[in-house]
Scaffold this motif. Structure first.
Motif, PDB file in Angstrom:
ATOM      1  N   VAL A 192       0.962  -1.235  -0.187  1.00 59.99           N
ATOM      2  CA  VAL A 192      -0.123   0.037  -0.132  1.00 59.99           C
ATOM      3  C   VAL A 192       0.902   1.250  -0.151  1.00 59.99           C
ATOM      4  O   VAL A 192       0.453   2.166  -0.765  1.00 59.99           O
ATOM      5  N   ALA A 193       2.068   1.018   0.676  1.00 59.97           N
ATOM      6  CA  ALA A 193       2.869   2.402   0.956  1.00 59.97           C
ATOM      7  C   ALA A 193       3.359   2.723  -0.605  1.00 59.97           C
ATOM      8  O   ALA A 193       3.612   3.819  -1.028  1.00 59.97           O
ATOM      9  N   GLY A 194       3.609   1.313  -1.231  1.00 65.04           N
ATOM     10  CA  GLY A 194       4.406   1.544  -2.553  1.00 65.04           C
ATOM     11  C   GLY A 194       3.426   2.272  -3.688  1.00 65.04           C
ATOM     12  O   GLY A 194       3.774   3.021  -4.445  1.00 65.04           O
ATOM     13  N   ILE A 195       2.313   1.621  -3.311  1.00 64.55           N
ATOM     14  CA  ILE A 195       1.153   2.223  -4.548  1.00 64.55           C
ATOM     15  C   ILE A 195       0.609   3.650  -4.319  1.00 64.55           C
ATOM     16  O   ILE A 195       0.522   4.426  -5.101  1.00 64.55           O
ATOM     17  N   ARG A 196       0.698   4.074  -2.886  1.00 65.38           N
ATOM     18  CA  ARG A 196       0.172   5.360  -2.560  1.00 65.38           C
ATOM     19  C   ARG A 196       1.463   6.283  -2.423  1.00 65.38           C
ATOM     20  O   ARG A 196       1.305   7.343  -2.180  1.00 65.38           O
ATOM     21  N   LYS A 197       2.603   5.698  -2.784  1.00 65.41           N
ATOM     22  CA  LYS A 197       3.896   6.522  -2.659  1.00 65.41           C
ATOM     23  C   LYS A 197       4.130   7.148  -1.488  1.00 65.41           C
ATOM     24  O   LYS A 197       4.300   8.446  -1.342  1.00 65.41           O
ATOM     25  N   VAL A 198       3.752   6.569  -0.189  1.00 69.76           N
ATOM     26  CA  VAL A 198       3.945   6.946   1.009  1.00 69.76           C
ATOM     27  C   VAL A 198       5.385   6.756   1.628  1.00 69.76           C
ATOM     28  O   VAL A 198       5.808   5.601   1.336  1.00 69.76           O
ATOM     29  N   LYS A 199       6.104   7.744   1.984  1.00 72.13           N
ATOM     30  CA  LYS A 199       7.627   7.743   2.411  1.00 72.13           C
ATOM     31  C   LYS A 199       7.608   8.166   3.805  1.00 72.13           C
ATOM     32  O   LYS A 199       6.903   9.282   4.140  1.00 72.13           O
ATOM     33  N   GLY A 200       8.562   7.871   4.573  1.00 66.24           N
ATOM     34  CA  GLY A 200       8.741   8.684   6.086  1.00 66.24           C
ATOM     35  C   GLY A 200       9.584   9.941   5.791  1.00 66.24           C
ATOM     36  O   GLY A 200      10.283  10.124   4.631  1.00 66.24           O
ATOM     37  N   THR A 201       9.496  10.667   6.630  1.00 68.61           N
ATOM     38  CA  THR A 201      10.338  12.122   6.357  1.00 68.61           C
ATOM     39  C   THR A 201      11.485  12.180   7.428  1.00 68.61           C
ATOM     40  O   THR A 201      12.159  13.116   7.118  1.00 68.61           O
ATOM     41  N   ARG A 202      11.882  11.371   8.240  1.00 69.45           N
ATOM     42  CA  ARG A 202      12.892  11.301   9.134  1.00 69.45           C
ATOM     43  C   ARG A 202      14.074  10.596   8.317  1.00 69.45           C
ATOM     44  O   ARG A 202      14.150   9.990   7.343  1.00 69.45           O
ATOM     45  N   LYS A 203      15.199  11.138   8.839  1.00 64.80           N
ATOM     46  CA  LYS A 203      16.358  10.732   8.335  1.00 64.80           C
ATOM     47  C   LYS A 203      16.920   9.484   9.145  1.00 64.80           C
ATOM     48  O   LYS A 203      16.434   9.217  10.395  1.00 64.80           O
ATOM     49  N   GLU A 204      17.925   8.645   8.498  1.00 62.53           N
ATOM     50  CA  GLU A 204      18.456   7.473   9.427  1.00 62.53           C
ATOM     51  C   GLU A 204      18.979   7.832  10.780  1.00 62.53           C
ATOM     52  O   GLU A 204      19.760   8.928  10.681  1.00 62.53           O
ATOM     53  N   GLY A 205      18.898   7.149  11.564  1.00 56.03           N
ATOM     54  CA  GLY A 205      19.421   7.624  13.071  1.00 56.03           C
ATOM     55  C   GLY A 205      18.707   8.669  13.793  1.00 56.03           C
ATOM     56  O   GLY A 205      19.065   8.819  14.702  1.00 56.03           O
ATOM     57  N   ARG A 206      17.485   9.260  13.287  1.00 59.73           N
ATOM     58  CA  ARG A 206      16.925  10.397  14.053  1.00 59.73           C
ATOM     59  C   ARG A 206      15.501   9.879  14.357  1.00 59.73           C
ATOM     60  O   ARG A 206      14.440  10.170  13.531  1.00 59.73           O
ATOM     61  N   ALA A 207      15.465   8.805  15.540  1.00 62.88           N
ATOM     62  CA  ALA A 207      14.212   8.391  15.829  1.00 62.88           C
ATOM     63  C   ALA A 207      13.305   9.128  16.380  1.00 62.88           C
ATOM     64  O   ALA A 207      13.886  10.234  17.369  1.00 62.88           O
TER      65      ALA A 207
END
Length: 374
Positions: A359-374
């Motif tokens: 679903v994330a791929g179809i809706r093109k949803v991605k996170g906004t955080r960078k690696e290592g910044r939880a």
């Protein structure tokens, strides 16, 4: 204590990719090493040593977690489910919290059943489970780094001792017990792999650890090492049980325990099974800590709290209550985990995450955080 959803750093600890691999390895073999050989032998007989090879396919759950993590860096499934599915995703996140409370209660119950069944028959199971849950709550309150470093300190020597015990048991080995191999085909082996596949599917717990791994580029490689290591460990200990007990493995609730009980060196070095219990207690402690940490962290993230540590004690009480309520005895646990438990576990830890990824791929949803910044 309340925080705005999707902001802030709720876990400040960081672990290495190797430490993540170790705690996931312990999470996989912690219960199975003692309990699963009985169920595997029930279906596969002397071919039970092949069941980890089949069950390991469920370790694909780690790579599903890794794919989701790379799409949503710095977030756990509790956080990115609502991002993918909106209010319905919030319900999915709640489901994961309930599932890991449920799973941890089962592990606690397994621990209590072995301790009360073998060594402390007069002690109420609730007391045994309560003691362990409180100790684990203290570790969880110390944070992820405390849990992982404790696991390193306890489990590495424990597995070393288990390896020594395995070598000592060689005086009782009869390699002929291994034959004939696949006498009844691969069907019994596949059926015997049902129970161990549940423990491999728990590699999806990586979804709660990957945001806090320092060396992100090494996470996939170390995950593969962890899965391979667990397969090798379980294969070796299953082989030892077959060498010593042969087709009788299915008649014992804890075949490995019975195997080490038979060790006798020079007529005076005996009752080595007590070492096995002592080492297993340290391993199961690390496994319960991992599950309890996931339940506590998931609770705080779902509620949008700025700190998860104050929840460690209340969750411990909930876990003990769940253990008494949902898992009345060992027979129930074995029946569930050798039947419908495989669908339950794979639905939550493989099928739903794959659906979220699609679903994330179809809706093109991605996170906004960078690696290592939880």
């Amino acid at each position: 204590m309340k925080m705005r959803e999707g902001t802030g750093m709720i876990e400040r600890g960081r672990i290495s990719a190797g430490q993540m691999a170790l705690i996931l390895y312990v999470g996989c073999v912690g219960v199975k090493i003692l309990t699963a050989p009985h169920l595997a032998a029930k279906w596969a007989g002397q071919d039970m040593w092949l069941t980890p090879l089949v069950a390991a396919f469920s370790g694909v759950s780690f790579y599903v977690a890794l794919k989701l993590h790379r799409r949503f860096p710095g977030e756990t499934i509790i956080q990115y489910s609502p991002r993918i599915l909106g209010w319905f995703g919030k319900g999915i996140a709640l489901l994961y919290w309930i599932v890991y409370i449920h799973a941890c209660s089962f592990v606690l119950r397994y621990y209590a059943e072995l301790v009360t069944g073998v060594f402390l028959p007069e002690t109420p199971a609730a007391v045994v489970m309560g003691g362990m849950a409180l100790v684990c709550a203290a570790a969880v309150r110390g944070g992820l780094e405390t849990i992982v470093r404790t696991a390193q300190f306890l489990t590495v020597p424990a597995f070393t001792v288990l390896a020594i015990l395995a070598v000592l048991s060689s005086t009782e080995w009869d390699v002929k017990n291994l034959f004939p191999i696949l006498e009844h085909g691969v069907g019994p082996v596949v059926r015997g792999a049902v129970n161990p596949s549940i423990w491999y599917s728990e590699y999806f717990l990586a979804a709660f650890l990957l945001p806090y791994v320092k060396e992100q580029d090494k996470a996939g490689r170390w995950g593969a090492v962890s899965v391979f290591g667990s397969v090798l460990t379980l294969l070796v200990f299953d082989l030892i049980a077959v060498f010593v007990l042969g087709n009788q493995s299915a008649t014992f609730l804890y075949p490995l325990f019975e195997t080490f009980r038979l060790i006798s060196l020079a007529g005076f070095f005996e009752h080595i099974d007590a070492f096995l219990l002592a080492m297993w207690l340290t391993i199961i402690f690390a496994k319960i800590c991992l599950f309890q940490y996931v339940a506590v962290l998931g609770s705080a993230q779902w509620l949008g709290l700025s700190d998860y540590k104050p929840l460690s004690l209340p969750i411990a009480f909930i876990l003990v209550a769940f253990s008494i309520w949902t898992a009345p005895n060992l027979s129930f646990l074995n029946r569930f985990l050798d039947g419908e438990g495989v669908f339950y576990s794979h639905l939550v830890q493989v099928v739903i995450p794959l659906g979220l990824l699609a679903v994330a791929g179809i809706r093109k949803v991605k996170g906004t955080r960078k690696e290592g910044r939880a």
